[in-house]
Design a protein around this motif. Structure first.
Motif, PDB file in Angstrom:
ATOM      1  N   LEU A   1      -6.115  21.862 127.114  1.00 36.61           N
ATOM      2  CA  LEU A   1      -6.202  20.518 127.674  1.00 36.61           C
ATOM      3  C   LEU A   1      -5.739  20.493 129.134  1.00 36.61           C
ATOM      4  O   LEU A   1      -6.400  19.896 129.999  1.00 36.61           O
ATOM      5  N   PHE A   2      -4.626  21.128 129.434  1.00 43.16           N
ATOM      6  CA  PHE A   2      -4.142  21.158 130.815  1.00 43.16           C
ATOM      7  C   PHE A   2      -5.012  22.045 131.696  1.00 43.16           C
ATOM      8  O   PHE A   2      -5.188  21.765 132.891  1.00 43.16           O
TER       9      PHE A   2
ATOM     10  N   VAL B   1      -9.754  13.857 127.930  1.00 39.36           N
ATOM     11  CA  VAL B   1      -8.556  14.580 127.500  1.00 39.36           C
ATOM     12  C   VAL B   1      -7.548  13.628 126.890  1.00 39.36           C
ATOM     13  O   VAL B   1      -6.990  13.878 125.817  1.00 39.36           O
ATOM     14  N   GLN B   2      -7.311  12.499 127.546  1.00 38.37           N
ATOM     15  CA  GLN B   2      -6.314  11.559 127.047  1.00 38.37           C
ATOM     16  C   GLN B   2      -6.769  10.851 125.775  1.00 38.37           C
ATOM     17  O   GLN B   2      -5.948  10.440 124.962  1.00 38.37           O
ATOM     18  N   GLY B   3      -8.072  10.729 125.582  1.00 31.35           N
ATOM     19  CA  GLY B   3      -8.566  10.206 124.311  1.00 31.35           C
ATOM     20  C   GLY B   3      -8.250  11.151 123.172  1.00 31.35           C
ATOM     21  O   GLY B   3      -7.809  10.725 122.085  1.00 31.35           O
ATOM     22  N   LEU B   4      -8.454  12.449 123.406  1.00 33.89           N
ATOM     23  CA  LEU B   4      -8.109  13.451 122.394  1.00 33.89           C
ATOM     24  C   LEU B   4      -6.602  13.494 122.167  1.00 33.89           C
ATOM     25  O   LEU B   4      -6.137  13.637 121.021  1.00 33.89           O
ATOM     26  N   VAL B   5      -5.836  13.340 123.237  1.00 35.63           N
ATOM     27  CA  VAL B   5      -4.378  13.295 123.114  1.00 35.63           C
ATOM     28  C   VAL B   5      -3.962  12.135 122.217  1.00 35.63           C
ATOM     29  O   VAL B   5      -3.068  12.260 121.375  1.00 35.63           O
TER      30      VAL B   5
ATOM     31  N   ALA C   1      -4.395   3.148 123.450  1.00 36.88           N
ATOM     32  CA  ALA C   1      -5.357   2.422 122.623  1.00 36.88           C
ATOM     33  C   ALA C   1      -5.734   3.217 121.378  1.00 36.88           C
ATOM     34  O   ALA C   1      -5.809   2.666 120.271  1.00 36.88           O
ATOM     35  N   VAL C   2      -5.967   4.517 121.549  1.00 34.05           N
ATOM     36  CA  VAL C   2      -6.323   5.361 120.401  1.00 34.05           C
ATOM     37  C   VAL C   2      -5.146   5.455 119.431  1.00 34.05           C
ATOM     38  O   VAL C   2      -5.319   5.349 118.208  1.00 34.05           O
TER      39      VAL C   2
END
Length: 460
Positions: free
Chosen positions: A335-336, A351-355, A299-300
């Motif tokens: 992140l990991f 984390v996945q939003g930043l990714v 989505a991002v």
């Protein structure tokens, strides 16, 4: 052959128009290419999201880990045929047109997806079952091999010179849409069906959704207009092989373009395709929860990629790409580490939003950056090879590579090692690309002018 003309910086920054009439809005063509692109990548991604189920049904082994490795390897096997698809369909795009190649590409993808939907399992027909899956995946890979080059060239050539970055970025935005759809469908099926139902028929339904929508994309692509820029080049050029032209005159740009794409490819496939499997196996999250992270990322990416593409038109592709690559390299391990230390749904979504933001920053400028370094006559072939050779080497087997790294180093942060290594490679390629001369003496005068305009946009 005309001698290449030299231009001042001011001339570089001024758009070069080959038509006297003002260009009409390209949104109809951009939407047509984007819809088909989203459908193609949905079919490609949905396999990765059901890797665990497919592994058990088609690649049974003595232990679950081996079964999963075989399944993610079969995900990667489709990338073996992507360079071949890039050669055949990329050259076809430069000979017969972008429209013809795009139509052939989506037709082949539908055929591969149909084979997976109806494939009998290993328990039903034995060794023939995984063979069918592998053949179907290779056919899908062949199709995808021609998609990026033809779709990007189509978008670029319908766009205004000053907004190529923005319009080409919809190539990546629609990949984000495909991720939202694929991960969303996977999450919905995992939440509403039992494990037995998912294994019995739920996973086939996920593939069937893409197959059912496919004819819509095929119809739309058959009724779009070819680009005027391609039509002009076809009339003026001599009879020659686009593939030969790329390897003789553009091989350096092809290698550098592929190198620039390495980090984005690795980062993309590690976080967008492998992450649900990572969340289930390494973080012990339920399947329905694991897919939500990919939904956020997609989505991002879908929303932000055009914003970054527009920014690259203003600041230059190289400048935006360099900043994005540095951020990816610096944040990958943290992140990991955060994910493995605090394995909660909230952490995964953050984390996945930043990714998604980092992916958009890196992927947004790439289509126009790569398109700008190839002339119109070989753009489809050059784009397809740059993208797909890199995708094969650094993306397709990324899930398998990071799975092996986790087992070897016995740490859940091991996927970051792979991302950081490819980031260094991309920064090196980007540096060399920035030093490449603007002019290419072997190109005809008209293509030279277009090429120089593109180089001005690249360097800002």
């Amino acid at each position: 052959m005309d001698k290449p003309q030299h231009h001042t910086e001011a001339q570089h920054l001024r758009p070069i128009s080959l038509n006297a009439a003002p260009p009409r809005s390209p949104w109809r063509e951009i939407c047509a290419a984007s819809i088909g692109n989203a459908l193609e990548f949905y079919d490609l991604l949905i396999y990765g999201y059901f890797a665990i189920v497919i592994g058990k049904l088609f690649f049974p082994a003595a232990d679950e880990a081996t079964s999963l490795l075989l399944s993610v390897a079969s995900f990667g096997i489709s990338f073996v045929t992507r360079p071949l698809g890039a050669i055949v369909l990329g050259s076809y795009a430069d000979r017969a047109g972008r429209k013809a190649s795009l139509t052939a590409s989506i037709g082949l993808m539908m055929l591969g997806t149909a084979m997976i939907v109806v494939a009998p399992t290993y328990a039903q027909i034995g060794i023939a079952a995984p063979v069918i899956i592998v053949v179907a995946r290779m056919l899908q890979g062949f199709s995808t091999g021609g998609e990026f080059g033809a779709a990007t060239a189509f978008m670029i050539e319908h766009a205004d010179e000053r907004r190529r970055g923005f319009f080409a970025s919809w190539q990546m935005s629609t990949q984000g849409l495909a991720t939202v759809l694929a991960a969303g469908v996977s999450a919905l099926l995992s939440a509403t069906l039992t494990d037995a139902q998912v294994s019995a028929w739920g996973w086939r339904l996920a593939f069937g959704i893409g197959l059912a929508i496919g004819p819509v994309g095929l119809y739309i692509r058959r009724h779009i207009d070819e680009t005027a820029e391609f039509k002009r080049v076809v009339k003026e050029r001599r009879e020659r092989s686009p593939l030969r032209e790329v390897f003789v005159h553009n091989w350096r740009n092809m290698l550098l373009g592929g190198g620039v794409f390495a980090a984005a490819t690795a980062f993309n496939y590690v976080h967008k395709v492998y992450m649900p499997t990572y969340a289930i196996k390494q973080l012990q999250m339920p399947a329905s929860t694991s897919f939500l992270g990919a939904v956020i990322t997609g989505a991002v990416l879908m929303v932000v990629a055009p914003v970054v593409g527009n920014l690259s038109d203003r600041l230059g592709r190289l400048r935006v790409m360099k900043a994005a690559l540095l951020l990816i390299g610096l944040t990958s391990y943290p992140l990991f580490y955060i994910l493995s230390t605090w394995p909660t749904l909230t952490t995964l979504l953050m984390v996945q939003g930043l990714v998604g933001l980092l992916l958009a920053a890196c992927l947004g400028p790439i289509p126009a950056l790569l398109a700008d370094i190839f002339p119109t006559s070989t753009r489809g072939t050059g784009l397809a090879l740059s993208y797909n050779v890199t995708a094969t080497l650094f993306g397709g087997f990324a899930p398998l590579i990071v799975s092996v790294l986790i087992d070897y180093f016995h740490t859940k942060t091991a996927p970051s090692f792979y991302v950081m290594g490819t980031t260094l490679l991309s920064l090196f390629a980007l540096t060399l690309l920035a030093r490449r001369p603007v002019k290419q003496a072997e190109q005809p005068a008209q293509s030279e002018l277009q090429h120089q305009a593109g180089q001005a946009a690249i360097k800002g």
